[in-house]
Each structure stands twice: as structure tokens, then as C-alpha cells.
Enzyme design. Structure first.
Site, PDB file in Angstrom:
ATOM      1  N   ASP A  50     -11.772 -12.929   7.512  1.00 32.89           N
ATOM      2  CA  ASP A  50     -11.143 -12.543   8.668  1.00 32.89           C
ATOM      3  C   ASP A  50     -10.549 -11.125   8.390  1.00 32.89           C
ATOM      4  OD1 ASP A  50     -11.103 -14.999   9.998  1.00 32.89           O
ATOM      5  OD2 ASP A  50      -9.503 -15.744   8.624  1.00 32.89           O
ATOM      6  N   GLY A  51     -10.230 -10.795   6.902  1.00 34.61           N
ATOM      7  CA  GLY A  51      -9.752  -9.273   6.979  1.00 34.61           C
ATOM      8  C   GLY A  51     -11.094  -8.328   7.311  1.00 34.61           C
ATOM      9  N   ASN A 123      -4.084 -10.047  15.585  1.00 37.35           N
ATOM     10  CA  ASN A 123      -3.384 -11.180  15.316  1.00 37.35           C
ATOM     11  C   ASN A 123      -1.737 -11.186  15.515  1.00 37.35           C
ATOM     12  OD1 ASN A 123      -5.144 -12.815  13.826  1.00 37.35           O
ATOM     13  ND2 ASN A 123      -4.595 -11.695  11.707  1.00 37.35           N
ATOM     14  N   GLU A 124      -1.256  -9.899  15.405  1.00 41.70           N
ATOM     15  CA  GLU A 124       0.378  -9.563  15.497  1.00 41.70           C
ATOM     16  C   GLU A 124       0.576  -8.448  15.482  1.00 41.70           C
ATOM     17  OE1 GLU A 124      -0.703  -9.509  11.884  1.00 41.70           O
ATOM     18  OE2 GLU A 124      -0.502 -11.569  11.850  1.00 41.70           O
ATOM     19  N   ASP A 152      15.175  -9.813   8.280  1.00 43.81           N
ATOM     20  CA  ASP A 152      14.202  -9.055   7.613  1.00 43.81           C
ATOM     21  C   ASP A 152      13.252  -8.351   8.672  1.00 43.81           C
ATOM     22  OD1 ASP A 152      15.241  -9.822   5.288  1.00 43.81           O
ATOM     23  OD2 ASP A 152      13.399 -10.695   4.418  1.00 43.81           O
ATOM     24  N   TYR A 165      -0.357 -14.980   9.810  1.00 43.61           N
ATOM     25  CA  TYR A 165       1.485 -14.691   9.225  1.00 43.61           C
ATOM     26  C   TYR A 165       2.245 -15.543   9.745  1.00 43.61           C
ATOM     27  CZ  TYR A 165       4.901 -11.775   6.810  1.00 43.61           C
ATOM     28  OH  TYR A 165       5.957 -11.248   6.025  1.00 43.61           O
ATOM     29  N   ALA A 187      13.462 -14.273   8.266  1.00 46.38           N
ATOM     30  CA  ALA A 187      14.643 -14.705   7.327  1.00 46.38           C
ATOM     31  C   ALA A 187      15.998 -14.119   8.198  1.00 46.38           C
ATOM     32  CB  ALA A 187      14.744 -13.854   5.970  1.00 46.38           C
TER      33      ALA A 187
HETATM   34  P1  NAP Z   1      -5.010 -10.367   3.628  1.00 49.54           P
HETATM   35  O1  NAP Z   1      -3.420 -10.362   3.251  1.00 49.54           O
HETATM   36  O2  NAP Z   1      -5.853 -10.170   2.444  1.00 49.54           O
HETATM   37  O3  NAP Z   1      -5.224 -11.762   4.195  1.00 49.54           O
HETATM   38  C1  NAP Z   1      -4.351 -12.734   4.429  1.00 49.54           C
HETATM   39  C2  NAP Z   1      -4.891 -14.189   4.921  1.00 49.54           C
HETATM   40  O4  NAP Z   1      -4.834 -14.485   6.143  1.00 49.54           O
HETATM   41  C3  NAP Z   1      -6.424 -14.135   4.324  1.00 49.54           C
HETATM   42  O5  NAP Z   1      -6.843 -15.507   3.785  1.00 49.54           O
HETATM   43  C4  NAP Z   1      -7.035 -13.869   5.843  1.00 49.54           C
HETATM   44  O6  NAP Z   1      -8.381 -14.646   5.848  1.00 49.54           O
HETATM   45  C5  NAP Z   1      -5.962 -15.057   6.623  1.00 49.54           C
HETATM   46  N1  NAP Z   1      -6.008 -14.425   8.027  1.00 49.54           N
HETATM   47  C6  NAP Z   1      -6.345 -13.192   8.827  1.00 49.54           C
HETATM   48  N2  NAP Z   1      -6.392 -13.395  10.109  1.00 49.54           N
HETATM   49  C7  NAP Z   1      -6.330 -14.987  10.284  1.00 49.54           C
HETATM   50  C8  NAP Z   1      -6.193 -15.688  11.561  1.00 49.54           C
HETATM   51  N3  NAP Z   1      -5.907 -15.349  12.603  1.00 49.54           N
HETATM   52  N4  NAP Z   1      -5.879 -16.985  11.273  1.00 49.54           N
HETATM   53  C9  NAP Z   1      -5.922 -17.482  10.008  1.00 49.54           C
HETATM   54  N5  NAP Z   1      -6.079 -16.967   9.108  1.00 49.54           N
HETATM   55  C10 NAP Z   1      -5.858 -15.307   8.850  1.00 49.54           C
HETATM   56  O7  NAP Z   1      -4.876  -9.363   4.782  1.00 49.54           O
HETATM   57  P2  NAP Z   1      -6.379  -9.218   5.728  1.00 49.54           P
HETATM   58  O8  NAP Z   1      -7.290 -10.211   5.512  1.00 49.54           O
HETATM   59  O9  NAP Z   1      -6.310  -7.839   5.892  1.00 49.54           O
HETATM   60  O10 NAP Z   1      -5.373  -9.955   7.316  1.00 49.54           O
HETATM   61  C11 NAP Z   1      -4.234  -9.149   7.495  1.00 49.54           C
HETATM   62  C12 NAP Z   1      -3.520 -10.432   8.082  1.00 49.54           C
HETATM   63  O11 NAP Z   1      -2.829 -11.066   7.086  1.00 49.54           O
HETATM   64  C13 NAP Z   1      -2.444  -9.876   9.026  1.00 49.54           C
HETATM   65  O12 NAP Z   1      -2.676  -9.977  10.300  1.00 49.54           O
HETATM   66  C14 NAP Z   1      -1.549 -11.021   8.819  1.00 49.54           C
HETATM   67  O13 NAP Z   1      -1.535 -12.203   9.816  1.00 49.54           O
HETATM   68  C15 NAP Z   1      -1.862 -11.805   7.465  1.00 49.54           C
HETATM   69  N6  NAP Z   1      -0.793 -11.651   6.478  1.00 49.54           N
HETATM   70  C16 NAP Z   1      -0.262 -13.078   6.236  1.00 49.54           C
HETATM   71  C17 NAP Z   1       0.835 -13.374   5.301  1.00 49.54           C
HETATM   72  C18 NAP Z   1       1.266 -14.668   4.973  1.00 49.54           C
HETATM   73  O14 NAP Z   1       0.856 -15.497   5.429  1.00 49.54           O
HETATM   74  N7  NAP Z   1       2.337 -14.652   4.216  1.00 49.54           N
HETATM   75  C19 NAP Z   1       1.383 -12.021   4.892  1.00 49.54           C
HETATM   76  C20 NAP Z   1       0.874 -10.703   5.214  1.00 49.54           C
HETATM   77  C21 NAP Z   1      -0.504 -10.635   6.199  1.00 49.54           C
HETATM   78  P3  NAP Z   1      -9.796 -14.423   4.938  1.00 49.54           P
HETATM   79  O15 NAP Z   1      -9.593 -14.882   3.521  1.00 49.54           O
HETATM   80  O16 NAP Z   1     -10.870 -15.022   5.597  1.00 49.54           O
HETATM   81  O17 NAP Z   1      -9.825 -12.952   4.920  1.00 49.54           O
END
Ligand code: NAP
Length: 267
Positions: A50-51, A123-124, A152, A165, A187
């Protein structure tokens, strides 16, 4: 005319091997595989997780052509097929046996003393501080003042982003056929000193969220994060978050079902 396909891949060994195989198979099937991105291509193939998918749509400024993802990453929620399914992919694509899944996006407009800046997220969009201090935001919906948020930050997710996220923050998973934005507090402080909503709020597509940072928070400095890309702004006067007109079209094959995918990735 032969269809023109551009392949975007991350640098992992599996992705590069998959790209090489796919190029050969597409060549053999009469497709033109482009060496450079062209916004008029017929299809964009994204190899990675997804990234990588998010990286590609931002790099190419939200392409309007259909996009298909091949999952060589970790979760692969956007990704439709695995590297072992290249022949099926080419067959189904050639036969027109697919549908387009339109994904809506979210737009953030940041007005500062020095100008106006706009970003789009699939995403957001996240509005947050520097993580060591709480922030205070005056929030309005459709122009009406709703609350003075303390905590936060707040995250505004599209239906496509509801599984990212947003889900980790306790937000709801939303079927992408619904045209809504989900506003989830991070938070939130809910005491006799501060009062904030503690659950998500769902907004219809024609309402926007207005955010005015509390001017006691000198010098009105906040981070705006869209799909993981973070930008710090100072001297913010107002932030508006709304539905964007931009749509990302994912190519899905006949057996695709959103809720089956949710089950396979989360349960
Ligand atoms: P990352 O921090 O490396 O990826 C976070 C995880 O989110 C990866 O496992 C990614 O899948 C998954 N992901 C991304 N979009 C998704 C979706 N629409 N539905 C389900 N899972 C999804 O960062 P990144 O890969 O560049 O992705 C950026 C995204 O990370 C942001 O848009 C945000 O939503 C998410 N994020 C999540 C958290 C959290 O959950 N605490 C914190 C910060 C950011 P893959 O493993 O296939 O890449």
C-alpha cells in the site's frame, strides 16, 4: 490500437522480479509497456504494498487512468493481485472482465499569513502538533462552531483510508461506496478543564470541516500530514478539510468484494 501500460515498482527484489516477468508477458500479449510515465497511458500497474501504491499516486499527481496493484508488500489493501496471478490478470484485462472501483479523496486547504496551500490525500489528512504538547483547535462543521478540541490531533479519513491509521485509532471501517468523511480525535482530553468529542464524527460529502488553531498556541504551528507525508506550517489562520473532486479508479476483477478483503486482511 494497442493499449499502453506503465509499471511503477518499489525497489524490493520480489517487486523487480515481478516487474521483469510482467513486462515480458505484456510484450508477448501485444501491449506497449512504457519506459516513462505518460498521463495518457491506459493503465498504471503498481508493484509493492500500500505504501508503494500511495507513493505512486502522489508522484504522478493522482492519475485519472485505471490503476491495478500487485502485492509484494506487507498488507496490500489497495493491491488486487499477487505476483503468481500475472497470467490471469492479463487474460481478464484483455477480455474486459473487470470493473473500476472509484475511491474518493480528501482535500486540505491551509491558509497562513504567507499564503494558501492545498494537499490531497487518498487515505487521510491529519492535523497534529509536535507530539510533546497538546493542541487546541476550534472546530466548525459546515460553518457552525462545534467544539474546542484539546488533545493530540484529529484525523480526517476517506472510506478508503478507514482501514489504515483511522482503524488503529478506533475509527470505523467504511465501505468505499459511501460518500463520507470520518473525523476521528487522537487522544482527546475530556475533563472538567477541557471538553472534546471522544468518538468519530461522520460528515456527508457536501459539508466541510473548519479548523482554527487556538491563538494562545503561539505561533499557531501545526503539522499537516496527508497519506504519511508531513508538512509543518506556522502562522496558520484557518484550515479547511473537505471532499475533493479527485477520484482514484482501481481496477478490480470479478471476484473482488470489499468486505471479503476486509475479512482476509483483518480477521
Ligand atoms: P507505513 O507506516 O509504512 O504503513 C503503515 C501500514 O498501513 C502498512 O502496513 C500499509 O500497508 C498500511 N496501509 C496503508 N494504506 C492502507 C489502507 N488504505 N488500508 C489498510 N492498510 C493500509 O506508511 P506507508 O506505507 O507510507 O502508508 C502511509 C499510511 O500509513 C498513512 O496513510 C496512514 O494511514 C498509515 N499510518 C498508520 C499508522 C497506524 O496505524 N498507527 C500510523 C501512521 C501511519 P503495506 O504494508 O501494504 O504497505
Amino acid at each position: 490500437m494497442n493499449k499502453r501500460i506503465f509499471i511503477y515498482s518499489n525497489e524490493s527484489e520480489t517487486s523487480k522480479k515481478t516487474e521483469k516477468k510482467l513486462r515480458q508477458k505484456l510484450d508477448k500479449s501485444g501491449y506497449i509497456v512504457l519506459n516513462h510515465y505518460d498521463e495518457n497511458a491506459d493503465l498504471l500497474v503498481c508493484i509493492g504494498g500500500d505504501g508503494t501504491f500511495l507513493e505512486a499516486i502522489h508522484r504522478y499527481d493522482f492519475p485519472s487512468m485505471p490503476i491495478i496493484g500487485i502485492n509484494t508488500g506487507h498488507l496490500g489493501f489497495f493491491q488486487e493481485i499477487m505476483p503468481s496471478m500475472l497470467d490471469d490478470f492479463i487474460f481478464n484485462y484483455s477480455q474486459g472482465k473487470y470493473a473500476l472501483q472509484p475511491l474518493s479523496t480528501v482535500k486540505v486547504t491551509v491558509r497562513t499569513k504567507n499564503g494558501t496551500h492545498e494537499h490531497v490525500g487518498l487515505n487521510e489528512v491529519l492535523v497534529t502538533g509536535d507530539s510533546t504538547r497538546s493542541i487546541h483547535l476550534n472546530i466548525s462543521i459546515g460553518g457552525s462552531f462545534i467544539e474546542r478540541f484539546s488533545g493530540d490531533g484529529i484525523l480526517i479519513a476517506t472510506p478508503a483510508g478507514s482501514t489504515a491509521y483511522n482503524y488503529s485509532l478506533g475509527g470505523s471501517i467504511v465501505d468505499p461506496r459511501l460518500k463520507i468523511l470520518q473525523v476521528t480525535p487522537i487522544a482527546p482530553m475530556n475533563t472538567t478543564a477541557y471538553r472534546s468529542f471522544t468518538s468519530s464524527i461522520l460528515l456527508p460529502s457536501d459539508l466541510s470541516l473548519g479548523i482554527v488553531p487556538d491563538h494562545a498556541d503561539d505561533p499557531c504551528k501545526l503539522c499537516i500530514v496527508y497519506d504519511g507525508v508531513s508538512i509543518e506550517y506556522t502562522e496558520i489562520e484557518e484550515i479547511e478539510v473537505s471532499f475533493s473532486d479527485i477520484v482514484v479508479n482501481l481496477l478490480r476483477f470479478e471476484n473482488y468484494d470489499f468486505w471479503t478483503k476486509v475479512k482476509s486482511k483483518f480477521l
